[in-house]
Write a protein that holds these residues in place. Structure first.
Motif, mmCIF file in Angstrom:
data_model
loop_
_atom_site.group_PDB
_atom_site.id
_atom_site.type_symbol
_atom_site.label_atom_id
_atom_site.label_comp_id
_atom_site.label_asym_id
_atom_site.label_seq_id
_atom_site.Cartn_x
_atom_site.Cartn_y
_atom_site.Cartn_z
ATOM 1 N N ALA A 5 -12.641 4.638 3.991
ATOM 2 C CA ALA A 5 -12.353 4.969 5.394
ATOM 3 C C ALA A 5 -13.423 4.412 6.318
ATOM 4 O O ALA A 5 -13.239 4.373 7.529
ATOM 5 N N THR A 6 -14.559 3.963 5.762
ATOM 6 C CA THR A 6 -15.595 3.311 6.568
ATOM 7 C C THR A 6 -15.603 1.803 6.333
ATOM 8 O O THR A 6 -15.725 1.011 7.260
ATOM 9 N N MET A 7 -15.459 1.424 5.054
ATOM 10 C CA MET A 7 -15.605 0.015 4.699
ATOM 11 C C MET A 7 -14.539 -0.865 5.369
ATOM 12 O O MET A 7 -14.854 -1.849 6.037
ATOM 13 N N TYR A 8 -13.264 -0.495 5.208
ATOM 14 C CA TYR A 8 -12.210 -1.363 5.731
ATOM 15 C C TYR A 8 -12.201 -1.453 7.258
ATOM 16 O O TYR A 8 -12.064 -2.550 7.809
ATOM 17 N N PRO A 9 -12.389 -0.333 7.961
ATOM 18 C CA PRO A 9 -12.450 -0.466 9.433
ATOM 19 C C PRO A 9 -13.586 -1.382 9.881
ATOM 20 O O PRO A 9 -13.419 -2.144 10.841
ATOM 21 N N LEU A 10 -14.725 -1.324 9.178
ATOM 22 C CA LEU A 10 -15.842 -2.193 9.567
ATOM 23 C C LEU A 10 -15.502 -3.667 9.327
ATOM 24 O O LEU A 10 -15.841 -4.545 10.131
ATOM 25 N N ILE A 11 -14.834 -3.932 8.203
ATOM 26 C CA ILE A 11 -14.419 -5.319 7.922
ATOM 27 C C ILE A 11 -13.469 -5.795 9.024
ATOM 28 O O ILE A 11 -13.595 -6.912 9.549
ATOM 29 N N LEU A 12 -12.546 -4.910 9.401
ATOM 30 C CA LEU A 12 -11.601 -5.248 10.473
ATOM 31 C C LEU A 12 -12.354 -5.525 11.778
ATOM 32 O O LEU A 12 -12.042 -6.470 12.502
ATOM 33 N N LEU A 13 -13.377 -4.702 12.034
ATOM 34 C CA LEU A 13 -14.157 -4.864 13.272
ATOM 35 C C LEU A 13 -14.816 -6.249 13.314
ATOM 36 O O LEU A 13 -14.772 -6.954 14.324
ATOM 37 N N ILE A 14 -15.424 -6.661 12.192
ATOM 38 C CA ILE A 14 -16.063 -7.979 12.123
ATOM 39 C C ILE A 14 -15.037 -9.076 12.359
ATOM 40 O O ILE A 14 -15.255 -10.014 13.132
ATOM 41 N N ILE A 46 -21.237 -1.647 5.513
ATOM 42 C CA ILE A 46 -20.124 -2.020 4.624
ATOM 43 C C ILE A 46 -20.572 -1.905 3.174
ATOM 44 O O ILE A 46 -19.885 -1.313 2.327
ATOM 45 N N SER A 47 -21.731 -2.455 2.906
ATOM 46 C CA SER A 47 -22.244 -2.439 1.541
ATOM 47 C C SER A 47 -22.495 -0.996 1.081
ATOM 48 O O SER A 47 -22.199 -0.623 -0.057
ATOM 49 N N PHE A 48 -23.007 -0.169 1.987
ATOM 50 C CA PHE A 48 -23.279 1.239 1.690
ATOM 51 C C PHE A 48 -21.970 1.975 1.396
ATOM 52 O O PHE A 48 -21.858 2.733 0.418
ATOM 53 N N ALA A 49 -20.949 1.745 2.257
ATOM 54 C CA ALA A 49 -19.645 2.392 2.078
ATOM 55 C C ALA A 49 -19.011 1.938 0.763
ATOM 56 O O ALA A 49 -18.395 2.732 0.036
ATOM 57 N N TYR A 50 -19.188 0.674 0.456
ATOM 58 C CA TYR A 50 -18.630 0.126 -0.784
ATOM 59 C C TYR A 50 -19.228 0.857 -1.989
ATOM 60 O O TYR A 50 -18.511 1.290 -2.896
ATOM 61 N N ALA A 51 -20.555 1.046 -1.961
ATOM 62 C CA ALA A 51 -21.227 1.684 -3.088
ATOM 63 C C ALA A 51 -20.784 3.138 -3.233
ATOM 64 O O ALA A 51 -20.889 3.721 -4.324
ATOM 65 N N ASN A 52 -20.276 3.740 -2.142
ATOM 66 C CA ASN A 52 -19.888 5.151 -2.180
ATOM 67 C C ASN A 52 -18.372 5.345 -2.177
ATOM 68 O O ASN A 52 -17.904 6.430 -1.867
ATOM 69 N N PHE A 53 -17.621 4.315 -2.482
ATOM 70 C CA PHE A 53 -16.146 4.387 -2.487
ATOM 71 C C PHE A 53 -15.613 4.918 -1.160
ATOM 72 O O PHE A 53 -14.600 5.594 -1.123
ATOM 73 N N CYS A 104 0.834 -1.204 0.000
ATOM 74 C CA CYS A 104 0.000 0.000 0.000
ATOM 75 C C CYS A 104 0.869 1.255 0.000
ATOM 76 O O CYS A 104 0.613 2.204 -0.734
ATOM 77 N N LEU A 105 1.929 1.261 0.844
ATOM 78 C CA LEU A 105 2.766 2.466 0.976
ATOM 79 C C LEU A 105 3.544 2.735 -0.299
ATOM 80 O O LEU A 105 3.762 3.893 -0.668
ATOM 81 N N THR A 106 3.971 1.659 -0.995
ATOM 82 C CA THR A 106 4.741 1.864 -2.225
ATOM 83 C C THR A 106 3.838 2.166 -3.409
ATOM 84 O O THR A 106 4.319 2.447 -4.502
ATOM 85 N N GLY A 107 2.540 2.095 -3.204
ATOM 86 C CA GLY A 107 1.624 2.407 -4.290
ATOM 87 C C GLY A 107 1.331 1.229 -5.200
ATOM 88 O O GLY A 107 0.624 1.381 -6.199
ATOM 89 N N ALA A 108 1.842 0.050 -4.883
ATOM 90 C CA ALA A 108 1.537 -1.143 -5.678
ATOM 91 C C ALA A 108 0.030 -1.438 -5.598
ATOM 92 O O ALA A 108 -0.568 -1.932 -6.557
ATOM 93 N N ILE A 109 -0.558 -1.179 -4.436
ATOM 94 C CA ILE A 109 -2.017 -1.196 -4.311
ATOM 95 C C ILE A 109 -2.441 0.257 -4.179
ATOM 96 O O ILE A 109 -2.015 0.947 -3.246
ATOM 97 N N ASP A 110 -3.296 0.721 -5.116
ATOM 98 C CA ASP A 110 -3.601 2.161 -5.054
ATOM 99 C C ASP A 110 -4.628 2.452 -3.972
ATOM 100 O O ASP A 110 -5.333 1.570 -3.489
ATOM 101 N N LYS A 111 -4.701 3.738 -3.625
ATOM 102 C CA LYS A 111 -5.523 4.196 -2.492
ATOM 103 C C LYS A 111 -7.007 3.905 -2.673
ATOM 104 O O LYS A 111 -7.728 3.676 -1.705
ATOM 105 N N ILE A 112 -7.456 3.951 -3.913
ATOM 106 C CA ILE A 112 -8.888 3.746 -4.157
ATOM 107 C C ILE A 112 -9.260 2.285 -3.911
ATOM 108 O O ILE A 112 -10.377 1.959 -3.518
ATOM 109 N N THR A 113 -8.286 1.393 -4.089
ATOM 110 C CA THR A 113 -8.540 -0.032 -3.847
ATOM 111 C C THR A 113 -8.531 -0.332 -2.356
ATOM 112 O O THR A 113 -9.445 -0.950 -1.828
ATOM 113 N N MET A 114 -7.481 0.100 -1.654
ATOM 114 C CA MET A 114 -7.368 -0.260 -0.240
ATOM 115 C C MET A 114 -6.481 0.717 0.501
ATOM 116 O O MET A 114 -5.511 1.236 -0.038
ATOM 117 N N GLN A 115 -6.832 0.937 1.753
ATOM 118 C CA GLN A 115 -6.010 1.755 2.643
ATOM 119 C C GLN A 115 -4.891 0.894 3.222
ATOM 120 O O GLN A 115 -5.056 -0.318 3.373
#
Lengths: 279, 250
Positions: free
Chosen positions: B216-225, B206-213, B23-34
């Motif tokens: 910052a909400t989607m990944y923390p929720l996945i982590l929480l689960i 999660i589904s709502f955050a996914y639909a709205n790109f 993620c830090l090197t940009g191999a995975i871009d920001k829009i895909t994952m934090q």
């Protein structure tokens, strides 16, 4: 002579339900009197209904015919108060430690907490498990687990203790030693002991009287009095009379055992009379 | 801790570190994952702000309710079937094939019948878990040694005492296996159906955050689960291990 504690009159057990060959005539007719305070052993060929006899006396299964009385009261399909049973299978409770296992026997008792604790301690001492009070059954050997079950039975202070081949799963040396302990406990508790075993030497060494059962349907076909002193121990096997007892047991049993493996020999199985030398 | 446990931690830690580097090197871009550390930060912020509390409560509450129902109905049914052999033999093949049925396929039907409240989600989670509890209860009861039940009769224990003091502890480890499965199924059922259609809950968010790109909400929720289910399962496994070790079974 001591009064009779258990009286079986014309008792038969037939299993009707279950796998073929049903109905199965398991035992009887049996007439038997067990005296107050004696050590009575039953030997018989395998599958002859020894365990059925024990379950009948314990009230775990009702007789198909006949009556069973314990201390003058009939047993009708329910375990009467005052009878303890030690089974062949390990019946220790794996989720409780030794203390908890033995105290489990006092679940229905009205004693105070202190009185219960003392009784558990005393019994653990009697069976030699004081140092293992906080061990779990899984940490103990088979012989020790069986002692836990004996302790749980003794703690209820039964007036009649039924043992169904309690040492069957143990090695010969452990069995002799357990036999000694059983004799010691029998003397100290003054309870009647009814022991089922397939080991002739075990019966001959422990019992005052030995009932010999026939092949199925099991009947008592001979009763042998050993006339050992009350303070005997396993060294009795050196006694000259010991060989005569086991010889007489075997002579009766041999015929019966042959029958169970399908090779009946000629002659009457019941006509056995070997004179016992005085002890 | 054993050496194997350290290796296990190293594998998980290594995977997270790799993700961080990618993620830090940009191999995975920001829009895909934090980056993982940002996910943790966002989760902290999200929990501190309290804006997801209602969703979290709804999901955890429904999961707990479905779990309790699955356990109560499952254990009671298991005990009943254990009594009645013919009934059990009739139903056994159905239990064996039960998990071939995609329970989620019934979800639209449940919404039609019960409306878009909590009920359809609880029902899906319950249906997923209950058969695992029944099967494991039966398995546990089958393994209660006959000699213990005879002992209970000799001690003249009442039927209730026998059930609570003999049968239940003797079958305990197997019941716990069923409970562990029911926990997992309850989470899957509730969150999965929230994804499909609902009016709130973690899955919905999660589904709502996914639909709205909204990463910052989607990944923390996945982590929480992830954290919640790993934590609950870990606690149950620990308890199970303790029970089994005491019985010399592990």
């Amino acid at each position: 002579m001591a009064p009779s504690q258990v009286v079986l009159r014309n008792v038969s057990k037939v299993f009707i339900a279950g796998q073929p060959p049903a109905p199965l005539h398991a035992a009887g007719p049996i007439d038997l009197e067990i005296r107050q305070g004696e050590f009575f052993a039953v030997v018989g060929p395998s599958g002859c209904g020894k365990s059925t006899l024990l379950e009948l006396i314990a009230g775990l299964t009702p007789p198909t015919e006949g009556t069973i009385e314990f201390e003058g009261k009939p047993i009708i399909g329910e375990a009467p108060d005052g009878i303890g049973v030690v089974f062949q299978d390990d019946a220790s409770l794996p989720w409780l430690d030794v203390n908890g296992n033995v105290a489990f026997g006092l679940r229905r008792s009205d004693l105070s907490k202190e009185a219960k604790d003392k009784r558990v301690r005393d019994v653990l001492k009697l069976v030699g498990l004081s140092d293992f009070a906080t061990s779990f059954p899984a940490q103990l050997s088979g012989g020790m687990r069986q002692r836990v079950c004996i302790a749980r039975t003794l703690v209820m202070q039964p007036r009649l203790i039924l043992l169904d081949e309690p040492f069957g799963a143990l090695d010969q040396q452990t069995r002799l030693l357990m036999g000694d302990e059983l004799l010691r406990m029998w003397r100290e508790t003054a309870a009647t002991v009814f022991l089922i075993t397939h080991a002739l030497d075990e019966a001959a060494m422990l019992a005052d009287r030995i009932g010999v059962m026939s092949a199925r349907p099991g009947r008592i076909i001979d009763t042998v009095e050993t006339r050992w002193p009350r303070d005997r121990d396993s060294r009795i096997i050196e006694d000259a009379g010991f060989g005569a007892v086991t010889a007489r047991l075997w002579k009766t049993l041999r015929e019966e055992s042959m029958k169970t493996i399908g090779r009946a020999t000629a002659g009457e199985a019941t006509a056995v009379d070997v004179p016992l030398p005085p002890v | 801790m054993s050496r194997l446990a350290w290796y296990r931690i190293a594998v998980v830690g290594g995977a997270i570190a790799l993700l961080e580097v990618l993620c830090l090197t940009g191999a995975i871009d920001k829009i895909t994952m934090q980056a993982p550390h940002l996910i943790v930060r966002d989760l902290y912020r999200m929990l501190a702000s309290g804006r997801m509390n209602a969703a979290i409560l709804k999901t955890l509450g429904n999961t707990a309710l479905a779990l309790v129902l699955a356990l109560a109905v499952g254990i009671a049914t298991g005990a009943l079937l254990h009594r009645f052999r013919a009934l059990r033999d009739t139903l056994d093949p159905l239990f064996a094939t039960y998990y071939a049925v995609p329970v989620f396929a019934f979800y639209p039907f449940f919404i039609v019948v019960f409306g878009l409240g909590d009920m359809p989600q609880i029902l899906i989670a319950f249906m997923l878990g209950v058969v695992a509890v029944i099967v494991n209860t039966l398995n546990g009861l089958d393994r209660v040694p006959a000699v213990l039940l005879k002992t209970a009769r000799i001690m003249r224990l009442s039927p209730i005492d026998t059930a609570l003091r003999m049968t239940l502890p003797a079958a305990g480890p197997h019941l716990l296996t069923g409970a562990k499965l029911a926990v997992a199924y309850a989470f899957i059922g509730v969150i999965g159906s929230e994804f499909i259609m609902s009016r709130g809950g973690i899955g919905y968010e999660i589904s709502f955050a996914y639909a709205n790109f909204d990463n910052a909400t989607m990944y923390p929720l996945i982590l929480l689960i992830l954290l919640a289910s790993v934590l609950i399962n870990g606690l149950l496994s620990r308890w199970e291990r303790r029970l089994l070790r005491r019985r010399g079974m592990r």
